[in-house]
Design an enzyme around this catalytic site. Structure first.
Site, PDB file in Angstrom:
ATOM      1  N   ASN A 159      34.865  32.967  29.854  1.00 48.04           N
ATOM      2  CA  ASN A 159      34.866  31.518  30.095  1.00 48.04           C
ATOM      3  C   ASN A 159      33.539  31.032  30.662  1.00 48.04           C
ATOM      4  O   ASN A 159      33.374  29.851  30.967  1.00 48.04           O
ATOM      5  CB  ASN A 159      36.014  31.119  31.029  1.00 48.04           C
ATOM      6  CG  ASN A 159      35.859  31.655  32.441  1.00 48.04           C
ATOM      7  OD1 ASN A 159      34.971  32.474  32.724  1.00 48.04           O
ATOM      8  ND2 ASN A 159      36.719  31.206  33.337  1.00 48.04           N
ATOM      9  N   GLY A 184      50.347  41.771  28.457  1.00 45.87           N
ATOM     10  CA  GLY A 184      51.306  41.259  27.478  1.00 45.87           C
ATOM     11  C   GLY A 184      50.749  41.295  26.068  1.00 45.87           C
ATOM     12  O   GLY A 184      51.456  41.644  25.112  1.00 45.87           O
ATOM     13  N   TYR A 191      39.092  39.293  46.469  1.00 42.74           N
ATOM     14  CA  TYR A 191      38.633  40.229  45.439  1.00 42.74           C
ATOM     15  C   TYR A 191      39.359  41.566  45.552  1.00 42.74           C
ATOM     16  O   TYR A 191      39.893  42.094  44.569  1.00 42.74           O
ATOM     17  CB  TYR A 191      37.126  40.426  45.563  1.00 42.74           C
ATOM     18  CG  TYR A 191      36.518  41.301  44.499  1.00 42.74           C
ATOM     19  CD1 TYR A 191      36.536  40.919  43.155  1.00 42.74           C
ATOM     20  CD2 TYR A 191      35.901  42.504  44.826  1.00 42.74           C
ATOM     21  CE1 TYR A 191      35.966  41.725  42.171  1.00 42.74           C
ATOM     22  CE2 TYR A 191      35.320  43.306  43.851  1.00 42.74           C
ATOM     23  CZ  TYR A 191      35.362  42.913  42.527  1.00 42.74           C
ATOM     24  OH  TYR A 191      34.795  43.709  41.556  1.00 42.74           O
ATOM     25  N   TYR A 215      53.376  48.289  33.879  1.00 41.39           N
ATOM     26  CA  TYR A 215      53.494  48.156  32.423  1.00 41.39           C
ATOM     27  C   TYR A 215      53.503  49.530  31.753  1.00 41.39           C
ATOM     28  O   TYR A 215      54.182  49.735  30.740  1.00 41.39           O
ATOM     29  CB  TYR A 215      52.353  47.300  31.869  1.00 41.39           C
ATOM     30  CG  TYR A 215      52.741  45.860  31.644  1.00 41.39           C
ATOM     31  CD1 TYR A 215      53.002  45.372  30.368  1.00 41.39           C
ATOM     32  CD2 TYR A 215      52.847  44.978  32.716  1.00 41.39           C
ATOM     33  CE1 TYR A 215      53.368  44.052  30.155  1.00 41.39           C
ATOM     34  CE2 TYR A 215      53.209  43.657  32.527  1.00 41.39           C
ATOM     35  CZ  TYR A 215      53.472  43.193  31.235  1.00 41.39           C
ATOM     36  OH  TYR A 215      53.844  41.888  31.042  1.00 41.39           O
ATOM     37  N   THR A 226      26.999  49.447  40.698  1.00 39.75           N
ATOM     38  CA  THR A 226      26.310  49.671  39.432  1.00 39.75           C
ATOM     39  C   THR A 226      25.141  48.699  39.329  1.00 39.75           C
ATOM     40  O   THR A 226      25.190  47.589  39.865  1.00 39.75           O
ATOM     41  CB  THR A 226      27.280  49.448  38.254  1.00 39.75           C
ATOM     42  OG1 THR A 226      28.439  50.265  38.455  1.00 39.75           O
ATOM     43  CG2 THR A 226      26.641  49.816  36.943  1.00 39.75           C
TER      44      THR A 226
END
Length: 325
Positions: A33, A103, A146, A160, A176
């Site tokens: 986005n 999902g 966070y 899941y 990193t």
């Protein structure tokens, strides 16, 4: 041709992952986005027939037409400046965004890899940090938005896997660095390099005795790629265990850039981790991975990237408050 969806694709890590999967012969669907990402990181891929880009917020319903083989969820603000500025969005991308992508993976019968972080360990009481350490996190502190977003992300991913049988992977990423980091994102590498290139003194918080372990981006991407195609479903640390204090790292940057700045000290931010070093025993054992780049080689490449910035671009970042991650 297999298809992979990479979220957060216009960001630092996401764009490097796009490059890797294109190189490996995948059809890459990139999604971002652009709240912290930059299309400049992907512009070299737009001409390819095996690449497409969606400007979309994964916190809203995610639809991708056709088949999908793999999903890599890297959408999230990752620097303190960003997630302190947009705390609600940070929590939503870690919770709602992850739920939406899990999902989608279930619908498409795709394997999904979730980008977690060493921040799930908080300010650790165990050193170095192993994957079975539960962490020391302040849920209501400034970094909690966070830390807890990532901890929830891991929990729902495992749910899941156990409840729906979804093929999931979890990577815990330690500090990193490399080309395409944002100069003004507040993380220690671009903060120090930016200050050095602008001729400013380097800002160290506290006494500079807190430690970090820096992993070059090419090494990290290799670890992520191997983990995705492994059979291991539990979290795996990916990072470089070569630990250094922030004060000594500042001295390295001054030497690397050939500048003569001083180091100045400011108060330590709230809940800033005092030690950060990955135990990568599982990565070595399960996916045969360990970092190849030493810090000197990786930092030279990173410095060369930032040297290409214009004076105007360098000045845009000088007013930012660099709280170290």
């Amino acid at each position: 041709m297999q298809k992979v969806l990479i979220t957060g694709a216009a960001g630092f890590l996401g764009s490097h992952l796009c490059d890797r999967f294109i190189k490996e012969g995948f059809y890459v669907i990139a999604m971002d986005n652009l709240i912290t990402g930059d299309l400049k990181n992907l512009e070299h891929l737009f001409k390819l027939e095996t690449f497409e880009f969606y400007n979309h917020d994964v916190s809203k319903f995610v639809h991708v037409p056709g088949k999908l083989d793999y999903i890599l969820h890297f959408a999230s603000p990752a620097s303190p400046i960003d997630y302190l500025k947009i705390p609600i969005q940070t929590l939503k991308v870690g919770s709602l965004g992850t739920h939406n992508l899990l999902g989608l993976a279930k619908e498409k019968k795709a394997r999904i890899l979730i980008a977690s972080t060493s921040e799930v360990y908080g300010d650790p009481l165990v050193h170095p940090q192993t994957e079975d350490y539960y962490g020391n996190v302040n849920t209501i502190g400034p970094r909690g938005v966070y830390d807890e977003a990532k901890r929830f992300q891991e929990s729902i991913t495992m749910a899941y896997h156990t409840y729906h049988g979804l093929e999931t992977r979890i990577v815990r990423i330690f500090n990193t660095y490399g080309p395409r980091m944002r100069l003004n994102d507040g993380r220690v590498v671009p903060a120090f390099i930016g200050q050095a290139l602008r001729g400013e003194d380097l800002t160290v918080f506290g006494e500079g005795l807190q430690t970090r372990s820096f992993c070059y981006v090419d090494d990290l991407v290799e670890g992520i790629y191997r983990l995705l195609f492994s059979d291991y479903v539990y979290p795996v640390n990916i990072g470089n265990p070569d630990e250094i204090t922030i004060k000594d790292f500042a001295k390295e940057i001054i030497k690397l850039t050939g500048t003569k700045q001083k180091i100045i000290y400011k108060d330590l931010p709230t809940n800033d981790p005092l030690q950060r070093q990955p135990d990568i025993s599982k990565a070595k054992e399960i996916i045969g991975w360990e970092p190849k780049f030493d810090r000197n080689k990786g930092m030279k490449r990173t410095l060369d990237y930032f040297k290409e910035f214009s004076e105007e671009e360098l000045k845009k970042s000088e007013h930012r408050d660099f709280s170290k991650k």
